[in-house]
Design a protein around this motif. Structure first.
Motif, short mmCIF file in Angstrom:
data_model
loop_
_atom_site.label_atom_id
_atom_site.label_comp_id
_atom_site.label_asym_id
_atom_site.label_seq_id
_atom_site.Cartn_x
_atom_site.Cartn_y
_atom_site.Cartn_z
N ILE A 34 32.19 50.80 43.70
CA ILE A 34 33.59 50.97 44.20
C ILE A 34 34.02 49.88 45.16
O ILE A 34 35.31 49.51 44.95
N ASP A 35 33.35 49.43 45.95
CA ASP A 35 33.68 48.51 46.79
C ASP A 35 34.11 47.11 46.03
O ASP A 35 35.10 46.36 46.26
N GLU A 36 33.17 46.56 44.85
CA GLU A 36 33.67 45.67 44.10
C GLU A 36 35.10 45.66 43.64
O GLU A 36 35.55 44.72 43.45
N HIS A 37 35.31 47.02 42.82
CA HIS A 37 36.36 47.29 42.31
C HIS A 37 37.71 47.28 43.12
O HIS A 37 38.61 46.56 42.79
N LEU A 38 37.45 47.59 44.57
CA LEU A 38 38.36 47.39 45.29
C LEU A 38 38.89 45.92 45.81
O LEU A 38 40.11 45.81 46.00
N ALA A 39 37.75 45.24 45.98
CA ALA A 39 37.83 43.84 46.21
C ALA A 39 38.82 43.14 45.09
O ALA A 39 39.46 42.41 45.28
N ASP A 40 38.44 43.57 43.80
CA ASP A 40 39.06 43.01 42.74
C ASP A 40 40.64 43.29 42.78
O ASP A 40 41.31 42.49 42.57
N ILE A 41 40.89 44.44 43.20
CA ILE A 41 42.31 44.94 43.05
C ILE A 41 43.12 44.43 44.39
O ILE A 41 43.98 43.93 44.17
N GLU A 42 42.18 44.14 45.30
CA GLU A 42 43.00 43.39 46.41
C GLU A 42 43.19 42.13 46.18
O GLU A 42 44.33 41.45 46.56
N ALA A 43 42.36 41.35 45.37
CA ALA A 43 42.59 39.91 44.91
C ALA A 43 44.03 40.00 44.16
O ALA A 43 44.52 39.00 44.45
N ILE A 44 44.02 40.88 43.27
CA ILE A 44 45.29 40.84 42.51
C ILE A 44 46.53 41.10 43.40
O ILE A 44 47.43 40.57 43.11
N VAL A 45 46.36 42.20 44.37
CA VAL A 45 47.63 42.58 45.00
C VAL A 45 47.93 41.34 45.73
O VAL A 45 49.20 40.90 46.26
N SER A 46 46.94 40.59 46.42
CA SER A 46 47.32 39.60 47.52
C SER A 46 47.68 38.26 46.74
O SER A 46 47.85 37.26 47.67
N ASN A 47 47.63 37.77 45.53
CA ASN A 47 47.61 36.86 44.99
C ASN A 47 49.21 36.32 44.97
O ASN A 47 50.15 36.95 44.82
N PRO A 48 49.42 35.24 45.86
CA PRO A 48 50.66 34.85 46.16
C PRO A 48 51.59 34.30 44.88
O PRO A 48 52.74 34.27 45.22
N ASP A 49 50.88 33.94 43.99
CA ASP A 49 51.67 33.60 42.68
C ASP A 49 52.54 34.63 42.10
O ASP A 49 52.08 35.85 42.33
N PRO A 50 53.52 34.55 41.46
CA PRO A 50 54.40 35.63 40.71
C PRO A 50 53.39 36.44 39.77
O PRO A 50 52.45 35.63 39.12
N ALA A 51 53.60 37.81 39.53
CA ALA A 51 52.87 38.33 38.43
C ALA A 51 52.98 38.06 37.46
O ALA A 51 54.13 37.58 36.52
N SER A 52 51.76 37.72 36.80
CA SER A 52 51.82 37.32 35.40
C SER A 52 50.78 38.24 34.65
O SER A 52 49.91 38.96 35.09
N PHE A 53 50.86 38.09 33.27
CA PHE A 53 49.83 38.89 32.40
C PHE A 53 48.51 38.49 32.94
O PHE A 53 47.59 39.42 33.20
N GLU A 54 48.30 37.11 32.94
CA GLU A 54 46.63 36.73 33.22
C GLU A 54 46.41 37.02 34.53
O GLU A 54 45.21 37.51 35.02
N ASN A 55 47.36 36.85 35.52
CA ASN A 55 46.74 37.16 36.97
C ASN A 55 46.88 38.76 37.46
O ASN A 55 46.59 38.97 38.57
#
Length: 672
Positions: A34-55
């Motif tokens: 659960i901790d690892e998954h939430l960290a993965d999701i946080e990395a997606i949300v906090s990505n400064p680049d515009p949303a793309s299929f890849e990121n």
């Protein structure tokens, strides 16, 4: 030692290292996952680049691998080997997993990124993945305001807790309701093997010198067809239908009523009139009205056929037929009318022969598969067997596990689960398991199956093939990850090979003499196929319509008297025929209260429309051939949810499905 779930398994096909897994490993693995998954999701949300299929979308598909590993193993074990330790973990982790899913799908920042992904220029499977993620967020409540989302979280957590409670109470009550008998005379009509199994079950339960008839999940129990003692039949039937209804610590109907009310409230929050509308919104059925139309079209002629069958049973019995009489006298009429005695066939259905020379043989003829038992690989229980499945050219396809015997820690029924799901993105191939509930014979004796258990073995292997043949890029679309009203279709098609001449002549051999089941007997079995369809269709419709009744309750409705509600629902649906009770009553309807089929038990008959039409295609196209198998595999079994399921069916069949083959199969063609 490090937790065995923290890294991918190094065993063939990433088979979980069951020999290293202890009950104490699950909670720490869930915590870490659960901790690892939430960290993965946080990395997606906090990505400064515009949303793309890849990121965003692709990153979500890659996220949470550790949690996925432990969840797949645990969810199988919680049904197949539900020890006290596993039950304790389940009670703790179920609401936490519900909360974790809410933390993802109610994350507004994440939803904004998912919605912002541009799909133009993507390949068809990738565009479908992006659209599917966005729709899942919406259906989960991502667009609700904060107050509504908090209430949704509360509901999801409570429903998860209650589902676990229902399952665990049902397992305890099923074990407690097994019929204990003092004298062998009460078992008159059962085979010597069945009597020995009952004696062994009693001794294992601490009752030496007595006989124990354990219960399987549906209403009708296999022994009812053979038991000559009417009082024993009555007691066994009542033990089955009263599960979950008693006013004690194992009562499940109160849990069920509470779950139905909470599901109705949740549906209203999400903008639906009731849970059934919510549950069927993303299925292949076009609407809830279309589902009712199909079930209603079948109900009246099914009950009419059941009543006609009952008249024949009463003539044979010489007295009115009660529910506990039906299987016994149905067998007698079948034997008289078609010269078919299903109980007498068991010596021809030895488990290993059914598997090796029946189920695996058909898969070889259709798909070129070979099966190689791997005694060097370990399952989650000593009774579990492992086979490596290879393609015709010898390359590995995946692993198939078989867990065939009933035990006190196993839930009733039969099912398929995945331990590893195929995905080109993850570079994984499928590892799947079939679970059945066959009574274990005395030591040294062969395992002889009933006719229905043979059918179930073929059916569940159809699910296994659906998982093994998956050939998709993304984990979300893998194998059996399709709508509920489509998932039963491939497994129902696989049942057709059970009596296919080339197959049945290969496996149906007497376990002592090796003599094949006589062709005239097989011919009579085929001729007798429609006998009992009135009963079978009526008991099925009773369960399907009861399911919908529970889940069409409006928000705020409370059911204070579940038995009365049940009776009224069956009456209103026109299937309240006492000698044919529903296949599942509320108290032991695990499919809908702890199994993911809430408002979806109709799926079996909806899938059977596709199944019956597909069987017609196979017969018209030459049957058991490699060409036919490859066509079915390529156009349908391999596609998972990477394409629209009905589009996959049309690609296989060459057109949309027709209802007529189903009506003909069930003897309803001229009465609908």
């Amino acid at each position: 030692m490090s937790n065995p779930f923290l890294a991918p398994s190094t065993l063939p096909y990433q088979l979980p290292p069951f020999g290293q897994i202890g009950e104490e490993d699950f909670l720490p693995a869930f915590d870490s996952g659960i901790d690892e998954h939430l960290a993965d999701i946080e990395a997606i949300v906090s990505n400064p680049d515009p949303a793309s299929f890849e990121n965003t979308i692709l990153a979500m598909e890659r996220a949470g691998q550790g949690l996925r590993r432990v969840a797949l193993v645990f969810h199988n074990n919680s049904s197949a080997h539900s020890t006290e330790g596993i039950q304790a973990v389940e009670k703790e982790i179920a609401p936490r997993l519900a909360s974790h899913e809410d933390n993802i799908y109610l994350n507004k920042a994440l939803f904004e990124r998912v919605s912002a992904v541009e799909v133009s220029g993507l390949d068809a499977e990738s565009a479908r993945l992006a659209a599917e993620y966005r729709q899942r967020f919406i259906r989960a409540g991502a667009q609700l305001d904060d107050a509504a989302q908090q209430r949704l979280r509360d509901l999801n957590g409570e429903l998860s807790r209650l589902g676990t409670e229902f399952s665990q109470r049902l397992l305890r009550d099923t074990n407690a309701s097994a019929l204990l008998l003092d004298d062998e005379s009460e078992l008159e009509g059962l085979s010597a093997d069945d009597i020995a199994s009952a004696a062994g079950a009693a001794e294992a339960a601490g009752h030496p010198g007595k006989y124990l008839l354990t219960l399987i999940l549906p209403t009708s129990q296999p022994a009812l067809e053979s038991l000559a003692n009417r009082e024993t039949r009555r007691r066994l039937h009542e033990a089955s239908i009263n599960r979950g209804f008693r006013d004690n610590e194992n009562n499940t109907v109160g849990v069920a009523a509470r779950m139905a009310a909470l599901r109705a409230e949740r549906a209203a929050l999400l903008g639906f009139a009731n849970h059934a509308e919510l549950a069927t919104d993303d299925q292949t059925a076009p609407s809830l009205d279309a589902i009712h139309d199909l079930l209603g079209r079948l109900a009246k002629p099914a009950v009419r056929n059941a009543r006609a069958e009952a008249r024949q049973l009463e003539e044979a019995a010489g007295h009115p037929i009660e529910a506990w009489d039906w299987p016994y006298y149905s067998g007698k009429v079948r034997a008289e009318k078609y010269d078919v005695d299903l109980a007498a066939l068991r010596p021809y259905f030895e488990l290993d022969r059914v598997l090796q020379d029946g189920v695996f043989f058909a898969a070889n003829k259709l798909y070129g598969l070979t099966f190689h038992e791997r005694s060097d690989l370990q399952g989650y229980h000593p009774e579990v067997r492992v086979w490596e499945v290879r393609e015709e050219d010898g390359t590995g396809l995946g692993l198939f596990l078989g867990d065939y015997y009933t035990r006190e820690t196993k839930n009733g029924g039969a099912w398929m689960n995945s331990f590893v799901e195929q995905s080109r993105l993850a570079g994984t191939q499928a590892v799947v398991v079939n679970n059945l509930n066959i009574s274990r014979p005395p030591a040294g004796e062969p395992t002889l199956l009933t006719f229905d258990e043979v059918r179930t073995t073929f059916h569940e292997f159809g699910h296994a093939l659906h998982g093994l043949f998956s050939n998709v890029t993304y984990p979300l679309f893998s194998g059996t990850s399709v709508p509920r009203d489509f998932v039963e279709y491939p497994s129902q098609v696989n049942e057709m090979w059970m009596l296919w001449p080339e197959v049945v002549s290969n496996y149906a051999r007497h376990h002592q003499t090796g003599e094949p089941l006589p062709q005239e007997t097989i011919d009579r079995l085929v001729a007798a196929r429609q006998w009992g369809e009135g009963f079978a269709t009526t008991e099925y419709l009773g369960a399907a319509l009861l399911d919908l009744a529970w889940h069409e309750l409006p928000p705020g409705a409370a059911v204070e008297d579940p038995p009365a509600f049940e009776n009224q629902a069956l009456h209103d649906a026109g299937v309240d025929y006492a000698p044919v009770p529903p296949r599942y009553r509320t108290g032991y309807f695990k499919h809908i209260f702890a199994g993911g089929y809430a408002a979806a038990y109709y799926a079996y008959i909806w899938s059977e429309v596709l199944d019956a039409d597909s069987v017609e295609w196979f017969r018209e196209s030459g049957g058991l051939t490699r060409e036919n198998g490859e066509h079915f595999r390529r156009e349908l079994l391999s596609r998972g949810y990477s394409v629209d399921p009905l589009q996959a069916f049309a690609s296989f069949r060459g057109r949309a499905a027709r209802l007529e083959p189903l009506l003909e199969r069930r003897g309803l063609a001229d009465q609908s």
